[in-house]
Design an enzyme around this catalytic site. Structure first.
Site, PDB file in Angstrom:
ATOM      1  N   ASP A   1       0.586  -1.184   0.156  1.00 22.42           N
ATOM      2  CA  ASP A   1      -0.204  -0.064  -0.164  1.00 22.42           C
ATOM      3  C   ASP A   1       0.461   1.443  -0.231  1.00 22.42           C
ATOM      4  O   ASP A   1       1.630   1.374   0.593  1.00 22.42           O
ATOM      5  CB  ASP A   1      -0.817   0.053   1.115  1.00 22.42           C
TER       6      ASP A   1
ATOM      7  N   GLU B   1      16.119 -14.168   0.107  1.00 22.41           N
ATOM      8  CA  GLU B   1      16.731 -15.313   0.721  1.00 22.41           C
ATOM      9  C   GLU B   1      15.232 -16.156   1.075  1.00 22.41           C
ATOM     10  O   GLU B   1      15.934 -17.241   0.443  1.00 22.41           O
ATOM     11  CB  GLU B   1      16.402 -14.728   2.509  1.00 22.41           C
TER      12      GLU B   1
HETATM   13  C1  NOJ Z   1      -4.896   2.983  -0.875  1.00 22.47           C
HETATM   14  C2  NOJ Z   1      -5.921   1.132  -0.771  1.00 22.47           C
HETATM   15  O1  NOJ Z   1      -5.441   1.461  -2.161  1.00 22.47           O
HETATM   16  C3  NOJ Z   1      -6.260   2.656  -0.199  1.00 22.47           C
HETATM   17  O2  NOJ Z   1      -8.042   1.572  -0.345  1.00 22.47           O
HETATM   18  C4  NOJ Z   1      -6.470   3.536   0.833  1.00 22.47           C
HETATM   19  O3  NOJ Z   1      -8.008   4.043   1.545  1.00 22.47           O
HETATM   20  C5  NOJ Z   1      -5.510   4.228   1.094  1.00 22.47           C
HETATM   21  N1  NOJ Z   1      -4.151   3.420   0.837  1.00 22.47           N
HETATM   22  C6  NOJ Z   1      -4.510   4.012   2.586  1.00 22.47           C
HETATM   23  O4  NOJ Z   1      -4.223   3.386   2.810  1.00 22.47           O
END
Ligand code: NOJ
Length: 545
Positions: free
Chosen positions: A210, A260
């Site tokens: 993310d 690894e």
């Molecule tokens: C991107 C994710 O895809 C989204 O759903 C989320 O709200 C934001 N990052 C924050 O983590």
């Protein structure tokens, strides 16, 4: 390249499972890991190589799991670790790879680290895991800088100290319930090494990362040069908050950690980043040979429906990613975006079928491009965006924080229809079940998986046929692409030994750009003709079309 050295992820097709909306096994109206397990044979039949599971960790769900309170467990809402292990066993047996969603930029305000930070004094080690700072102005009542949060409002919230006085501020680039971690503190990197190993030891095949251009902020946290642009676009455009050079050290470290594991058993683990940066060239820096394996190339997703835009973003991606050691990672839909059927059609209604025809054509285009592709659940059913959810059922923090429906994401997260003629369409197990966590419109009946499987003209069959051909034809997957000379409004390209893909972006039919054997088309095609809003694949009669 021989089969032995082929790196599976380079042309893999991965299906994104948004767990809370996939399939509910318990009857609480929320999808769960046991539901995913039940759905695995369906995904195997579709023909994907693997799945990416959206976050299922313990979380207060302020941002549906992207606010993680414990990185090494399962939220009871979704099951438990034993259920996760069963899912892994089944996935392994079926040959479906499993990627987890890892959220390293921020955690939940209920994570033990953040609670400890709130309970401790300014300047201590507990606060050093986050970005705490004194405010500006009289009594420190103004935020430490002018940064905006992505989901609306300032990127800082003020805490109340233990003695009840207004205190320091902490940084959160998303919601106040998602404090940003301070990656300049080595403890943070150490923690995530542990998290990766925890899940790799349980057998996962890799991670979707993310906000992979986040993590590091400018060390001095200075004012953004253009706060209006940050607030207006609500994209990661603040050059002091995103895309800092140090983030690449993290990806090198995670890559070598994964390697690894590969060295142990020969099984390659995959890191795919959610990378939103201004240019394809910047994007390519994230997939250098010792960093992430893949990064979603979102420019295809955001390209407007016309041949020139598509050709431009595809060419840029091919040019900039070539030489990095990676392949392009194509994506048309995900849990944050308006679904293609609606995006390419007339927003609000899909009665003309135009959006659906274009979405089908885009799918064939994507599956013919060199590299990897990600499919978002429901895309294979041709689900449209649910655009008329009433305000009182919306759960997206963007709506809560801005009061505006612009860019809200509930409409692409409505639970999947599996069977039957009325909600819950088989999403929940029985008559006693709670209602699905978001209401499903009556028209979802037309999209249910049982109908889709029974109808050879469905989106499902198009995706399944495309995936089957893709896995059997050496021309598809990784490799080169050569553009054909095509009339305006039409894109055509050759893959490998005579496989031609063409898309007619316009409304009027055009002559097929090649003479050959038709393999698959996104809509009905008379011989030698490519109708409007249609894509097709052929094997050319000539070796050099
Ligand atoms: C991107 C994710 O895809 C989204 O759903 C989320 O709200 C934001 N990052 C924050 O983590």
């Amino acid at each position: 390249m021989t089969l032995n050295t082929h790196r599976w992820w380079r042309d893999a097709v991965i299906y994104q499972v948004y767990v809370r909306s996939f399939l509910d096994s318990t009857g609480d109206g929320v999808g769960d890991l046991a539901g995913v397990r039940t759905g695995l044979p369906y995904l195997k039949k579709l023909g994907v190589d693997g799945i990416w599971l959206s976050p299922f960790y313990p979380s207060p769900q302020h941002d549906h799991g992207y606010d993680v309170a414990d990185h090494c467990d399962v939220d009871p809402l979704f099951g438990d670790l034993a259920e996760f292990d069963l899912l892994m066993t089944d996935a392994r047996r079926l040959g479906v790879r499993v990627l987890l969603d890892i959220v390293p930029n921020h955690c939940s305000s209920e994570h033990p680290w953040f609670r400890e930070a709130l309970e401790s004094a300014p300047g201590g080690t507990a606060r050093a895991r986050f970005h705490f700072a004194d405010g500006r102005g009289p009594d420190g009542a103004e935020p430490p800088n002018n940064w905006h949060a992505m989901f609306g409002g300032p990127a800082w919230s003020r805490v109340t100290e233990q003695d009840g006085t207004p205190g320091q501020w902490y940084l959160h680039m998303f919601t106040p319930e998602q404090p940003d971690l301070n990656w300049r503190n080595p403890e943070v990197g150490g923690h995530f090494d542990h998290v990766l190993r925890f899940w790799l030891d349980r057998g996962v095949d890799g991670f979707r990362i993310d906000v992979a251009a986040g993590l590091y902020k400018h060390p001095d946290l200075p004012d953004s040069p253009d706060p209006e642009a940050d607030a207006r676009t609500r994209d990661s455009v603040n050059p002091l908050a995103w895309n800092q050079p140090e983030v690449h050290d993290v990806w090198r470290r995670w890559r070598s950690l994964c390697e690894e594991y590969t060295a142990e058993d020969g099984r390659e683990r995959l890191l795919v980043g959610e990378v939103s940066v201004p240019t394809a060239r910047e994007h390519a820096r994230y997939v250098r040979h010792d960093e992430l394996h893949q990064a979603f190339f979102f420019d295809l997703l955001s390209a407007p429906w016309n041949a020139d835009s598509f050709r431009k973003v595809i060419s840029e991606a091919m040019q900039d990613i070539a030489g990095t050691g990676s392949t392009v990672t194509w994506v048309l839909n995900n849990h944050d975006q308006v679904r293609t059927v609606t995006r390419y059609g007339e927003l609000g209604t899909e009665s003309s079928g135009l959006g659906a025809a274009r979405a089908r054509a885009a799918a064939l285009l994507m599956l013919a491009l060199p590299g990897a592709a990600y499919i978002y659940q429901g895309e294979e059913l041709g689900l449209p965006e649910v655009v008329d959810l009433p305000d009182d059922v919306l759960t997206d923090p963007i709506f809560r924080r801005t009061g505006s429906r612009a860019r809200i994401r509930d409409g692409c997260r409505v639970p999947l229809p599996w069977s039957g003629h009325a909600s819950p369409f088989g999403f929940t197990p029985g008559a006693e079940s709670a209602k699905p966590w978001l209401p499903q419109p009556a028209y979802f009946a037309e999209y249910a998986t049982d109908r889709a499987l029974a109808d050879t003209r469905s989106f499902w069959h198009l995706y399944r046929d495309g995936l089957q051909l893709r896995s059997g034809l050496p021309q598809l997957g990784e490799g080169e692409l050569r553009w054909l000379d095509t009339p305006p409004g039409v894109l055509g390209f050759v893959r490998g030994d005579g496989l031609v893909c063409a898309v007619n972006f316009g409304a009027a039919p055009t002559p097929a750009p090649v003479s050959g054997t038709p393999l698959l088309s996104s809509g009905p095609c008379a011989p030698g003709v490519l109708p409007g809003s249609t894509a097709a694949w052929w094997i050319s009669d000539s070796a050099h079309p």
